[in-house]
Design an enzyme around this catalytic site. Structure first.
Site, PDB file in Angstrom:
ATOM      1  N   ASP A  43     -12.409  -1.829 -18.232  1.00 43.85           N
ATOM      2  CA  ASP A  43     -10.971  -1.715 -18.477  1.00 43.85           C
ATOM      3  C   ASP A  43     -10.673  -0.314 -19.033  1.00 43.85           C
ATOM      4  O   ASP A  43     -11.579   0.439 -19.355  1.00 43.85           O
ATOM      5  CB  ASP A  43     -10.583  -2.795 -19.499  1.00 43.85           C
ATOM      6  CG  ASP A  43      -9.085  -3.001 -19.601  1.00 43.85           C
ATOM      7  OD1 ASP A  43      -8.351  -2.597 -18.683  1.00 43.85           O
ATOM      8  OD2 ASP A  43      -8.636  -3.578 -20.615  1.00 43.85           O
ATOM      9  N   GLU A  65      -8.913   4.729 -16.829  1.00 44.56           N
ATOM     10  CA  GLU A  65      -8.134   5.719 -16.043  1.00 44.56           C
ATOM     11  C   GLU A  65      -8.501   7.158 -16.376  1.00 44.56           C
ATOM     12  O   GLU A  65      -8.297   7.997 -15.498  1.00 44.56           O
ATOM     13  CB  GLU A  65      -6.637   5.496 -16.293  1.00 44.56           C
ATOM     14  CG  GLU A  65      -6.124   4.211 -15.691  1.00 44.56           C
ATOM     15  CD  GLU A  65      -6.613   2.946 -16.406  1.00 44.56           C
ATOM     16  OE1 GLU A  65      -6.824   3.039 -17.628  1.00 44.56           O
ATOM     17  OE2 GLU A  65      -6.813   1.919 -15.752  1.00 44.56           O
ATOM     18  N   ASP A 102      -2.002  -4.910 -16.140  1.00 41.40           N
ATOM     19  CA  ASP A 102      -1.229  -5.625 -17.149  1.00 41.40           C
ATOM     20  C   ASP A 102       0.185  -5.925 -16.694  1.00 41.40           C
ATOM     21  O   ASP A 102       1.137  -5.264 -17.070  1.00 41.40           O
ATOM     22  CB  ASP A 102      -1.205  -4.816 -18.438  1.00 41.40           C
ATOM     23  CG  ASP A 102      -2.619  -4.623 -18.956  1.00 41.40           C
ATOM     24  OD1 ASP A 102      -3.467  -5.478 -18.650  1.00 41.40           O
ATOM     25  OD2 ASP A 102      -2.860  -3.631 -19.649  1.00 41.40           O
TER      26      ASP A 102
HETATM   27  C1  NAG Z   1       2.599  -2.575 -23.568  1.00 42.20           C
HETATM   28  C2  NAG Z   1       1.454  -3.453 -23.243  1.00 42.20           C
HETATM   29  O1  NAG Z   1       1.614  -4.605 -22.921  1.00 42.20           O
HETATM   30  N1  NAG Z   1       0.266  -2.925 -23.315  1.00 42.20           N
HETATM   31  C3  NAG Z   1      -0.910  -3.654 -23.025  1.00 42.20           C
HETATM   32  C4  NAG Z   1      -1.766  -2.872 -22.119  1.00 42.20           C
HETATM   33  O2  NAG Z   1      -2.941  -3.511 -21.791  1.00 42.20           O
HETATM   34  C5  NAG Z   1      -3.742  -3.883 -22.855  1.00 42.20           C
HETATM   35  C6  NAG Z   1      -4.940  -4.649 -22.365  1.00 42.20           C
HETATM   36  O3  NAG Z   1      -5.477  -4.122 -21.225  1.00 42.20           O
HETATM   37  C7  NAG Z   1      -2.951  -4.679 -23.845  1.00 42.20           C
HETATM   38  O4  NAG Z   1      -3.750  -4.917 -24.952  1.00 42.20           O
HETATM   39  C8  NAG Z   1      -1.727  -3.925 -24.240  1.00 42.20           C
HETATM   40  O5  NAG Z   1      -0.986  -4.631 -25.166  1.00 42.20           O
END
Ligand code: NAG
Ligand code: NAG
Ligand code: NAG
Ligand code: NAG
Ligand code: NAG
Ligand code: NAG
Ligand code: NAG
Ligand code: NAG
Ligand code: NAG
Ligand code: NAG
Length: 855
Positions: free
Chosen positions: A431, A434, A559
């Site tokens: 994860d 990027e 996400d």
């Molecule tokens: C804004 C948001 O929802 N950010 C999320 C992005 O992704 C990660 C997990 O991969 C989340 O923990 C974050 O909250």
């Protein structure tokens, strides 16, 4: 000044052009950082000294009028149309080991399905389809710009074109063609917004022209770019590449069918890895399971309510201080994690954990210490490790191009995931690759100094620009703030990621290699899993992707949120990856990641996800729990969804095997099967799963009605076997219950299904088959079934590739039968008899050899 531009054209049915140039360091570039708008006076290049032969073409290209729109022009280029050729060059090109080129074959220009031609002054070229003379690509309208940090090339398109691809995006599957920009720059992208760059970059598009065919164009480039679709002042439709570095290295994929293009593209970027059988089961994940006890409770509850759970996942909760390769001593004590994994395995279930690339920069953290000792982290300008901010706090990032990194990463994985003393995972999930840097701007730790203990260990400050080495990138570029600004959703290209002026260990820069950082992590993780167990197919799931990532990993769409529009978006995201990007094993976070799911939405999504390749329920820590057993409607829908999916699992497995064998898409848009039916070109809420099933889910918010299109063909309702003449019409269905999803069998196909479902995929493999014959308009049908042990990386001859044929009178199963099994075919069901009659032919037949029957 021997500056050259290189083209290569080759390939069987396809045509491949490669453009590179040799830039000599002694050519001092004038600092003409011209203002925008100067492109108008630039008139491109003239081709001189043209030398033509059957198998190659060479010309010199000289600059006619300065462009210098965003950086310095390269004044002299060489055009070479030939087979694969190596040319030393300082211009960055994607490393061969990162994305291997297809083996070159000495095709003659007259045997290619495509023809290349060009005009000398100003230099322009076109590609035509040999059989029809139709122009597919034509750069005549605008001069080529070839600068050190900006290259531009525009091709004409027909008006109202059907263009697809250029992922990763959440926009319409058929791309908008007016004032539309697709920016390719991998980035953290919560909520997967429309119109912006997301986690992956796949610079390939499909141009579908109905009856006259489909072709594809792949630009083998990892540089940031804006690809623009629009109409010129003269009313000419165009597609334009605006790239901030690298070369034009094109592969033209001749088709002529859409599926041919998919296969040709998979040949170019590499065939996808085949998955183990168990990954087709149902997966559960949640960020925010507070302890291993809570995880066990979830596993137990799934069993208690009778929803088959194949795989439990560990999000970053399991870690101590969010550090890779650690477990939290009180919430996730290692012994308890091991016990859970053992009991999952005892039940034929599986376990997968997450890893992030950001390594906590902490003295007492062994993963960091060992990495530092082996010098595997990216460096700041002063030679200290480049620092940023991620889940654990202050972190450093592995340089996947450093010669020690694979060994260090493999070692970390083998230590922590040691089956005897560690967490015995079945797969890994990478994860934030990027890479995501939680610095809001570029300012975190900006004033790096060499004060770290790392420096004391004698780590040398990198020599930044030494003697010219091939393909490292033209020196003295502005790698931090290039004048041409791609439309990155976060502004500067270094925002929320690693600084682009970082030099990698091989001398290249993040500026050029950023877009495949995540894919390299996924590849290194796959290698590590192979080193841990070389007998079985590894499973890696990655968020960030680049062209060719299917060779090493599966992908989920990141996400998303628990919203109806994201439920719909999953369909076109899936189609982009499976049909256009050669990444067959993909899916969404079922029921949505961010925000709270609702009962009806989650019920629909449980059904939708069951007909997509990767099927995992996953929610964010800030979202409410959304396991399938939490609501009555969802429980009911999920039970039915999983029951059906499991009966179809070998059908899905067979289509994934085909995808890995020759690039045939395992899920496709309708136009792949009905390329002349223009009604299908814009359809993005229905899909073909394999060759036989058309899935047409309810897509409107909280609705029980659906309108879906059936092309002119014979269709059978999957649930009732009722025959339906498609007629090329839109059909409406009302009163679709919350545990229902419309699915149709396409006439002319044969479907092998297990007679019953099971609690795990291991149990499922013991069930017998039932074969469904769905005759087409001409009364015949065919299908296939692939069988093996479901796990071995190399099955040798222990596999069965069975073809089924129905000619209207007789049924035959033929092929190879190397996989030994006691499983039988219990019966063959033939649909579409007189008056819609369904005729059952009772077996059983063994699967050790061919069989059949006559009416
Ligand atoms: C804004 C948001 O929802 N950010 C999320 C992005 O992704 C990660 C997990 O991969 C989340 O923990 C974050 O909250
Ligand atoms: C381009 O501009 C530079 C600097 O003004 C000049 O030296 C060079 O001769 C120009 N080249 C051409 C082909 O006009
Ligand atoms: C292609 O042509 C080159 C040069 O003539 C030759 O060396 C090579 O063996 C040929 N490759 C194949 C696959 O025929
Ligand atoms: C292609 O061209 C070569 C040389 O001009 C010729 O020998 C060959 O027969 C041609 N092939 C086809 C398929 O026309
Ligand atoms: C084109 O798109 C841009 C960015 O979305 C927008 O700002 C601009 O107004 C659009 N142009 C027109 C003519 O609609
Ligand atoms: C599947 O699980 C259910 C619920 O736990 C159980 O009742 C059933 O016996 C199991 N089926 C098999 C084949 O193990
Ligand atoms: C990158 O650019 C920034 C801003 O100019 C500078 O502070 C930093 O030292 C540079 N880093 C490298 C590795 O060149
Ligand atoms: C989700 O539900 C929880 C509790 O029911 C609530 O506190 C939270 O605000 C909700 N989240 C959103 C995004 O609506
Ligand atoms: C295939 O099966 C045979 C018999 O079970 C076994 O001996 C052999 O090792 C297997 N081959 C592979 C490549 O797994
Ligand atoms: C296919 O299978 C049928 C039934 O077993 C058999 O009669 C036929 O000879 C087979 N055909 C081939 C080509 O193997």
């Amino acid at each position: 000044m021997p500056v050259s531009l290189l083209w290569c054209c080759l390939l069987f049915a396809s045509f491949h052009c490669r453009m590179a140039f040799l830039w000599i360091a002694s050519l001092v570039l004038c600092s003409l950082w011209g203002a925008r708008g100067q492109t108008e006076r630039c008139s491109g290049y003239e081709a001189i000294n043209v030398l033509k032969a059957d198998s190659y073409l060479i010309a010199d290209l000289v600059l006619i009028g300065n462009c210098s729109s965003h950086s310095s022009d390269i004044e002299n280029l060489r055009l070479l149309v030939e087979y694969q050729t190596d040319a030393d060059s300082q211009v960055f090109q994607v490393q061969e080991h990162v994305l291997p080129r297809p083996r070159s074959e000495n095709a003659s220009s007259n045997s290619s399905g495509l023809q290349f031609s060009f005009t000398q002054s100003p230099f322009a070229f076109s590609v035509t389809r040999a059989s029809t003379g139709e122009t597919l690509f034509d750069t005549a309208d605008t001069p080529l710009i070839f600068e050190t940090q900006y290259i531009r090339l525009r091709t004409r398109l027909p008006s109202n074109p059907n263009i697809y691809g250029l992922g990763e995006h959440s926009d319409d599957f058929r791309l908008p063609t007016w004032n539309y920009t697709r920016t390719l720059w991998n980035t953290e992208s919560p909520m997967i917004p429309n119109g912006l760059n997301l986690y992956g970059s796949h610079p390939v598009y499909f141009d579908h022209r109905g009856e006259s065919g489909t072709h594809g164009v792949f630009l083998r480039s990892s540089n940031g770019m804006d690809v623009k679709l629009g109409t010129s002042d003269q009313g000419q439709q165009f597609l334009e590449y605006n790239v901030i570095g690298g070369v034009f290295d094109f592969y033209f994929l001749a088709g002529p069918t859409p599926r041919d293009v998919s296969k040709q593209y998979a040949e170019v970027v590499g065939l996808p890895a085949f998955v183990p059988y168990w990954v087709l089961g149902f997966h559960q994940c949640k960020y925010g399971y507070k302890s291993i006890d809570e995880v066990r409770q979830v596993v137990d509850t799934y069993a208690a309510v009778g929803i088959p759970l194949e795989t439990m996942w560990g999000d970053i909760d399991y870690m101590s201080d969010h550090q890779d390769f650690t477990t939290d001593g009180s919430r996730y004590p290692l012994e308890k994690v091991r016990q859970l994994v053992q009991s999952l395995h005892d039940n034929g279930q599986h376990y997968v954990q997450i890893l992030d690339p950001g390594i906590h920069r902490a003295g007492g953290y062994p993963t960091y210490t060992r990495g530092a000792e082996q010098n595997v982290f990216l460096k700041a300008a002063d030679g200290s490790f480049y620092r940023g901010f991620q889940w654990p706090g202050e972190v450093v990032w592995p340089d996947w191009l450093h010669p020690n990194t694979q060994e260090w990463w493999t070692d970390e994985i083998r230590r922590f995931y040691d089956p005897n003393s560690g967490v015995n995972v079945d797969g890994l999930w990478v994860d934030m690759n990027e890479a995501s840097n939680m610095c809001e701007s570029t300012s975190c730790f900006a004033s790096t100094s060499a004060r770290t203990w790392v420096a004391n260990k004698g780590i040398a400050v990198r020599k930044r620009y030494g003697d010219p080495v091939p393909f490292l990138g033209v020196p003295e570029r502005d790698l931090f703030n290039p004048l041409y600004r791609i439309q990155n959703r976060w502004g500067d290209i270094s925002s929320k990621t690693l600084w682009t002026n970082i030099t990698n260990a091989d001398g290249t820069h993040q500026y050029d290699t950023h877009n495949f950082y995540g894919t390299m992590m996924a590849g290194a993780t796959r290698n590590a899993l192979l080193s841990r167990n070389s007998a079985v197919r590894p499973f890696v799931l990655t968020r960030s992707t680049f062209a060719g990532v299917g060779r090493v990993a599966a992908h989920w769409f990141g996400d998303n949120a628990s919203r109806w529009d994201h439920y719909r978006t999953t369909i076109r995201q899936m189609l982009s990856f499976t049909a256009l990007h050669a990444v067959p094993f993909v899916g969404s976070d079922v029921c949505g990641f961010n925000e709270n799911a609702t009962e009806k939405m989650c019920a629909r999504w449980a059904l939708l996800g069951a007909f997509q390749p990767f099927y995992r329920n996953h929610a964010d820590i800030t979202a409410n729990r959304q396991e399938f057993y939490l609501w009555p409607l969802v429980t009911q829908a999920a039970k039915k969804a999983i029951d059906t999916r499991y009966k179809l699992l070998d059908y899905m497995y067979t289509s994934l095997w085909k995808a890995s064998a020759d690039g045939t898409p395992n899920a496709s848009p309708l136009w792949f099967f009905y390329p002349s039916d223009s009604n299908t070109f814009g359809i993005q809420n229905q899909w073909m799963l394999g060759d036989a099933l058309l899935v047409s889910p309810v897509v409107d918010d909280d609705s029980q009605s659906v309108s879906f299109y059936l092309p002119d063909d014979i269709w059978y309702d999957f649930w009732t076997f009722e025959q339906k003449a498609g007629g090329g019409q839109t059909h409406r269905l009302d009163g679709v219950q919350w545990d229902e999803i419309p699915v149709h069998i396409r006439g002319g196909t044969i479907l092998a299904m297990r007679t019953e479902s099971a609690n795990t995929t291991a149990q499922l493999r013991e069930k017998n088959f039932r074969i469904i014959v769905a005759p087409g308009k001409d009364g015949t049908a065919k299908g296939e079934l692939y069988l093996d042990d479901g796990a071995s990386l190399d099955v040798g001859g222990n596999k069965s590739e069975i073809g089924f044929v129905w000619d209207g009178q007789s049924f035959a199963a033929n092929g190879t039968f190397g996989f030994e099994t006691d499983v039988k075919v219990e019966r063959v069901v033939v649909l579409g008899g007189e008056g819609g009659e369904v005729v059952t032919h009772e077996g059983p037949w063994g699967l050790g050899g061919g069989f059949g029957f006559h009416l």
